[in-house]
Scaffold this active site. Sequence first.
Site: not given
Length: 177
Positions: A7-8, A13-14, A21, A81
């Site tokens: 996963r990046h 936003w995370n 998305g 996503e």
Amino acid sequence: MIIYTARHGQTEWNALHKVCGRTDVDLTPEGYKQAEALAENVSGCRIHMIYSSPLRRAAETSRIISERMGIPYFTDNRLMEQDYGIYEGVDRKNEDFLRNKKNFAFRYPSGESMMQTAVRVYGLLDEIREKEAGKNVLLVSHGGVCRVIRSYFVDMTNEEYFNYTQKNGALEVYEYR
């Protein structure tokens, strides 16, 4: 043949616990650190190529790994996503979002369903299995796509699927048999 999934690195936003998305956001400084650590983590693996989502957060993570390992990376739209439609940018604990997330065939308004996401990701995995036979491949993508990839290799209950999360910068390993 081994499939590695990553996963990046973290995005703003995370960090803010927002649904992200298709919104194309950049890595944070912490996300760059995670991408560098991931590159170090996979440097001992015999990876022949990298497939990446074209979204900046995944492509940048892939670029860092690619440069460290001296192997190519290719973008593929099927690793984008899931399109969460009207839920882009809302809090991940939003009740409506979570209710819809449990309904795999439900298409998020103005978005796509988990089943639609699975169709494109499973198709890519089938294609890689045939096209890249005998090679080890790293797929760099997103939380929702990593969940779909896991379901391709590991039987999961609906509850396990719903609760599975691959952390930013984390690596999973699967083997075709």
